[in-house]
Design an enzyme around this catalytic site. Structure first.
Site, short mmCIF file in Angstrom:
data_model
loop_
_atom_site.label_atom_id
_atom_site.label_comp_id
_atom_site.label_asym_id
_atom_site.label_seq_id
_atom_site.Cartn_x
_atom_site.Cartn_y
_atom_site.Cartn_z
N GLU A 189 3.33 -8.65 2.53
CA GLU A 189 3.93 -8.90 3.61
C GLU A 189 5.10 -9.87 3.31
O GLU A 189 5.02 -10.96 3.80
CB GLU A 189 3.03 -9.64 4.60
N GLU A 384 -4.96 -3.84 5.20
CA GLU A 384 -5.52 -5.03 6.25
C GLU A 384 -5.68 -4.71 7.37
O GLU A 384 -4.53 -4.21 7.96
CB GLU A 384 -4.69 -6.31 6.08
#
Ligand code: FCB
Length: 484
Positions: A189, A384
């Site tokens: 991320e 995720e």
């Protein structure tokens, strides 16, 4: 992202419309589909001052009063560094087929560059060995936000030299683990590291400087590309990056809201997908950045490095942004939306999680279909997906978490829907295996399917863990490859 990213005509195409003529759902999941769970180093390991580990920006941030809720730190976390053997045994009991963890850069190269700390590497080699012995595929991520503090003193991700230091670190980890782990992820991320770390400052290193966030974005992407080269040189067979992608839609059909949604889609999704998968930054986002800062940080020869082919795209998905050009109240503090500061997110209308994030499973299918439609995308893994809820331990010591089960069930169905419509998804990893240190929220938000009693580090399967265990065993039995 679907709606915002498109031209007006196509803009209101809903997921249902997009897939109306598509293939009927098939019963089985693709052969070899990987079911697993994810964690990250700083959120679970603790033992921050042992075996030669250096300091990271999260140590500094947590120990700065007022930064993290309740003054929580990752000093102890869930003590995974010491409980690793038991934790892998628990994963095996749950039937996990894959486990995504991150390697802490400051354990391996305590000062960010220079001397390698063998004890740090040994920990991850042991972890990988335990996983393999248990039939669980290790999926190491090289960077999940714990930059060595020594590098932050040289500018952190605003400095180009950090990308080069990362490449060296990647080579060290590739050499140490590449003989036993086959799939690596570089950076988790980059949006969060750049915009929460350097623009809004709610994450470490806690800086509020929009230009810094732009520089950090580019250097994180460059670091990914340079690391990829090193991993390949170390013989790693598959490597990729992890992006947090959001479904994005305008709050209303007005032209202003559509433009606002497109801007947020640009900052949140296309700013990362485009350079990696197309080799260029999105023009609209660059134009808005250029009103704030000079873009000479982007050297033309960097783009081929950033866009070198990846074998796997990790997608983290949690929610949808519903975007309004006219937010009711101004955003508090510095904005994460660099160049689009006046834009805001609409109040969620439906169910939300304990993070106040709207629950929107359709958005996951939308994101997956959009990526595969707009890009020449490599195979995807959901690296995720999960939800925080205010779990309660009842008088029998059990934790019934039906909302989390419903969240996971709906999102897994969305993944299946995308697969049935042609998206190549290879696996699904729950965030998170354990309750853990949730960054600026400290220990107040529980994302685990396994409950952790922070007073004594006891782990207890929540109902969702039992549900997931059952799901894995049913789906792997479907494939006839159940090892039990
Ligand atoms: C993601 C992070 C992960 C966790 C979840 C809830 O953005 O990668 O560490 O905090 O959100």
């Amino acid at each position: 992202m679907a709606v915002a990213g498109r031209d007006t005509n196509e803009a209101v195409t809903t997921l249902a419309e997009r897939t109306a003529s598509s293939a009927p759902a098939t019963a089985a999941w693709p052969a070899g589909f990987l079911w697993g769970a994810a964690t990250s180093a700083y959120q679970i390991e603790g033992s921050t001052a042992v075996d030669g580990r250096g300091e990271s920006i999260w140590d500094t941030f947590c120990h700065t009063p007022g930064r993290v809720r309740n003054g929580d730190t990752g000093d102890v976390a869930i003590d995974h560094y010491r409980l690793m053997d038991d934790d892998v045994a628990l994963m095996a009991r749950m039937g996990l087929r894959a486990y995504r963890f991150s390697v802490a850069w400051p354990r391996v190269i305590p000062q960010g560059r220079g001397a390698v700390n063998q004890a740090g590497l040994d920990f991850y080699r042991r972890l990988v060995d335990r996983l393999l012995e248990s039939g669980i595929e290790p999926l190491p991520t090289l960077y999940h936000w714990d930059l060595p503090e020594a590098l932050q003193r040289e500018g952190g991700w605003t400095a180009r030299s950090t990308a080069h230091a990362f490449a060296t670190y990647a080579a060290v980890v590739g050499d140490a683990l590449g003989d036993r782990a086959t799939r690596f992820l570089t950076i988790n991320e980059p949006w969060c590291s750049a915009f929460l770390g350097y623009a809004s400052g709610v994450h470490a290193p806690g800086i509020e400087n929009p230009e810094g966030a732009v520089r950090a974005t580019h250097h994180l992407l460059l670091a990914h590309g340079l690391a990829l080269e090193e991993l390949r040189a170390a013989g790693v067979s598959e490597a990729g990056i992890v992006l947090n992608l959001f479904a994005v839609s305008p709050a209303t059909d007005s032209e202003e809201d559509r433009a606002a949604a497109r801007a947020i889609d640009g900052l949140q999704n296309r700013l990362f997908l485009d350079p990696i998968l197309k080799g260029s930054y999105p023009e609209d986002v660059l134009a808005s950045f250029s009103r704030i800062c000079d873009l000479s940080v982007i050297q033309p020869e960097d783009l081929p490095t950033i866009s070198a082919p990846i074998d796997l795209l990790g997608v983290n998905y949690y929610t949808r942004h519903t975007v309004t050009a006219t937010p009711k109240s101004p955003t508090e503090g510095a904005s994460q939306w660099v160049g689009a500061e006046s834009i805001g997110l609409a109040e969620p209308a439906g169910a939300t999680t304990a993070m106040d994030w709207p629950v929107d499973a359709d958005g996951l299918a939308e994101v997956l279909l959009q990526v595969s439609c707009d890009y020449d995308a490599p195979p995807i893994m959901i690296t995720e997906n999960g939800a925080a809820y205010d779990d309660v331990v009842d008088e029998h010591g059990t934790i019934d978490d039906p909302a989390r089960i419903a969240y996971l069930d709906a999102h897994i169905a969305a993944v299946k829907h995308a697969i049935d419509n042609g998206v190549d998804v290879r696996g699904y990893l729950v965030w998170s295996l354990f309750d853990n240190f949730e960054w600026a929220q400290g220990y107040s938000k529980r994302f685990g399917v396994v409950y952790v009693d922070y007073a004594n580090q006891r782990r207890v399967f929540k109902a969702s863990a039992l549900w997931y265990q059952d799901l894995i065993s049913r789906h792997t039995a479907d494939l006839g490859d159940d090892e039990s």
